[in-house]
Enzyme design. Sequence first.
Site, PDB file in Angstrom:
ATOM      1  N   GLY A  13       0.794  -1.285  -0.026  1.00 44.84           N
ATOM      2  CA  GLY A  13      -0.285  -0.162   0.085  1.00 44.84           C
ATOM      3  C   GLY A  13       0.977   1.199  -0.031  1.00 44.84           C
ATOM      4  O   GLY A  13       1.945   1.171   0.632  1.00 44.84           O
ATOM      5  N   ARG A  77      -0.830  -6.399  -4.557  1.00 46.95           N
ATOM      6  CA  ARG A  77      -0.920  -8.151  -4.659  1.00 46.95           C
ATOM      7  C   ARG A  77      -0.013  -8.352  -5.687  1.00 46.95           C
ATOM      8  O   ARG A  77      -0.333  -9.080  -6.697  1.00 46.95           O
ATOM      9  CB  ARG A  77      -2.544  -8.438  -4.981  1.00 46.95           C
ATOM     10  N   ASP A 119       5.867  -5.247   5.785  1.00 46.30           N
ATOM     11  CA  ASP A 119       6.389  -6.402   6.113  1.00 46.30           C
ATOM     12  C   ASP A 119       6.195  -7.591   4.939  1.00 46.30           C
ATOM     13  O   ASP A 119       6.967  -8.421   4.822  1.00 46.30           O
ATOM     14  CB  ASP A 119       5.656  -6.999   7.309  1.00 46.30           C
ATOM     15  N   THR A 141       5.239   1.771   6.143  1.00 52.83           N
ATOM     16  CA  THR A 141       4.114   1.490   6.592  1.00 52.83           C
ATOM     17  C   THR A 141       3.380   2.538   7.383  1.00 52.83           C
ATOM     18  O   THR A 141       3.906   2.773   8.477  1.00 52.83           O
ATOM     19  CB  THR A 141       3.696  -0.165   7.066  1.00 52.83           C
ATOM     20  N   ASP A 143       0.991   1.678   9.406  1.00 53.98           N
ATOM     21  CA  ASP A 143       0.798   1.082  10.631  1.00 53.98           C
ATOM     22  C   ASP A 143       1.968   0.961  11.852  1.00 53.98           C
ATOM     23  O   ASP A 143       1.847   0.543  12.850  1.00 53.98           O
ATOM     24  CB  ASP A 143       0.550  -0.465  10.307  1.00 53.98           C
ATOM     25  N   ASP A 145       4.241  -1.011  12.175  1.00 54.86           N
ATOM     26  CA  ASP A 145       4.500  -2.217  12.824  1.00 54.86           C
ATOM     27  C   ASP A 145       5.671  -3.253  12.285  1.00 54.86           C
ATOM     28  O   ASP A 145       5.428  -4.483  12.651  1.00 54.86           O
ATOM     29  CB  ASP A 145       3.074  -3.162  12.637  1.00 54.86           C
ATOM     30  N   ARG A 187      -4.165  -3.099  11.103  1.00 56.55           N
ATOM     31  CA  ARG A 187      -4.250  -4.486  10.820  1.00 56.55           C
ATOM     32  C   ARG A 187      -4.048  -5.253  11.727  1.00 56.55           C
ATOM     33  O   ARG A 187      -4.769  -6.187  12.272  1.00 56.55           O
ATOM     34  CB  ARG A 187      -3.684  -4.855   9.285  1.00 56.55           C
TER      35      ARG A 187
HETATM   36  O1  F6P Z   1      -0.837  -1.881   5.967  1.00 53.60           O
HETATM   37  C1  F6P Z   1      -1.204  -0.820   5.782  1.00 53.60           C
HETATM   38  C2  F6P Z   1      -2.689  -0.700   5.597  1.00 53.60           C
HETATM   39  O2  F6P Z   1      -3.143   0.681   5.605  1.00 53.60           O
HETATM   40  C3  F6P Z   1      -3.585  -1.613   6.711  1.00 53.60           C
HETATM   41  O3  F6P Z   1      -3.632  -0.606   7.751  1.00 53.60           O
HETATM   42  C4  F6P Z   1      -4.840  -1.967   6.112  1.00 53.60           C
HETATM   43  O4  F6P Z   1      -5.425  -2.944   6.611  1.00 53.60           O
HETATM   44  C5  F6P Z   1      -4.398  -2.106   4.494  1.00 53.60           C
HETATM   45  O5  F6P Z   1      -2.936  -1.365   4.459  1.00 53.60           O
HETATM   46  C6  F6P Z   1      -5.432  -1.597   3.618  1.00 53.60           C
HETATM   47  O6  F6P Z   1      -4.854  -2.021   2.395  1.00 53.60           O
HETATM   48  P1  F6P Z   1      -5.595  -1.552   0.895  1.00 53.60           P
HETATM   49  O7  F6P Z   1      -5.130  -0.433   0.537  1.00 53.60           O
HETATM   50  O8  F6P Z   1      -5.317  -2.931  -0.033  1.00 53.60           O
HETATM   51  O9  F6P Z   1      -7.222  -1.681   1.338  1.00 53.60           O
END
Ligand code: F6P
Length: 364
Positions: A13, A77, A119, A141, A143, A145, A187
């Site tokens: 992302g 993906r 990650d 990220t 997050d 994490d 997440r």
């Molecule tokens: O890992 C970063 C994150 O923003 C998560 O907090 C969240 O679950 C995910 O990406 C969302 O991903 P997408 O943009 O594929 O919906």
Amino acid sequence: MMSKKIAISTGGGDAPGLNAVIRAVTLTAIREYGWEVIGLRNGFDGVLAKEPGIPLNEQLTEDILREGGTILGAANRGNPFKRPITQPDGSVIYEDVSDQVIDHLKTMGVDALIMVGGDGTMAIAQQLYTKGVRLVGVPKTIDNDLGGTDRTFGFDTALNIAMDALDRLHTTAESHHRVMVLEVMGRNSGWIALQAGVAGGADIILIPEIPFDIDIVCEKVRMIRRSGRLHSLVVVAEGAAEHDGSKYYVDAAQKRLGGIGDHVGKLIMEKTEAETRVTVLGHIQRGGSPTVYDRWLGTRFGANVLRLIKEEKWGYMIGLRGEDITEVKIADAIAALKRVDPASEPIHTARNMGISFGAAEDKS
Ligand code: F6P
């Protein structure tokens, strides 16, 4: 000094600060090392399509610092070891196309690869490294994490957006005597919920690391109302769960989280009769201009990761320890996620501020 051709890709992302990394890599490579830099489009999708990559220069990157997202595009993906291929009947099979990536990087004459990501991307980097790709990593990220670094860029911007949302929700909470629930990203970890929640004056913070009990959450709401304050603020990380561990998804097949905020809001309304509204902040947290901190950290990561290439520290990731730039083996960085420790000082401090985590250990 030998000239090198460096490739950079941004996977997973997007996060505010990615362009600061791309800019710093480009400017430092050209000015300090005399190396050439090419940008790979959309993670490895561009490589798999046998695209030549974008030659990056000062002109292309000088104005991107303030822009969110990534000028190279991202692919969530895009795992080359497990690439989804849709069959004529609509079913999906997974193929390992990593050799195609490696072959095309060789054809392009790439001497070293910089992979910027969280990650998931670092796990792919580790696999490519073990197959002999000369690569280094930059942690990203919102997050926060990823292991091996105290901070990732993107996190600070997300925090400020979430805190601003809480400040704004506070207005309506107070005027309408409501419970306002804010669902934020996170997440597997509750860093955004915890830090934005404390900074935004939340009463209840629900995070993946502390399973919550909805009855304790509702009792906290009732207690606040009994004290004479008729409004309260609740922050829920998207990955938070009750003791049974069940997560809420908007798309379970794709493992896209979402819905825990609505679930919590509905139960609070039912059980306490307090008027409750739910806001899902979603991708707003990842959008827009990066904060000072994320531009600063992204620039430092981008400039310093080139040193790892110069020293041929393949399979290493740049990171931050305290205020200092460090390096860590990617294998160590991905060994365990960096999660909030329920017994740590920040949780203790938050509890002393009267914040409930929906757990028996809360202070009344
Ligand atoms: O890992 C970063 C994150 O923003 C998560 O907090 C969240 O679950 C995910 O990406 C969302 O991903 P997408 O943009 O594929 O919906």
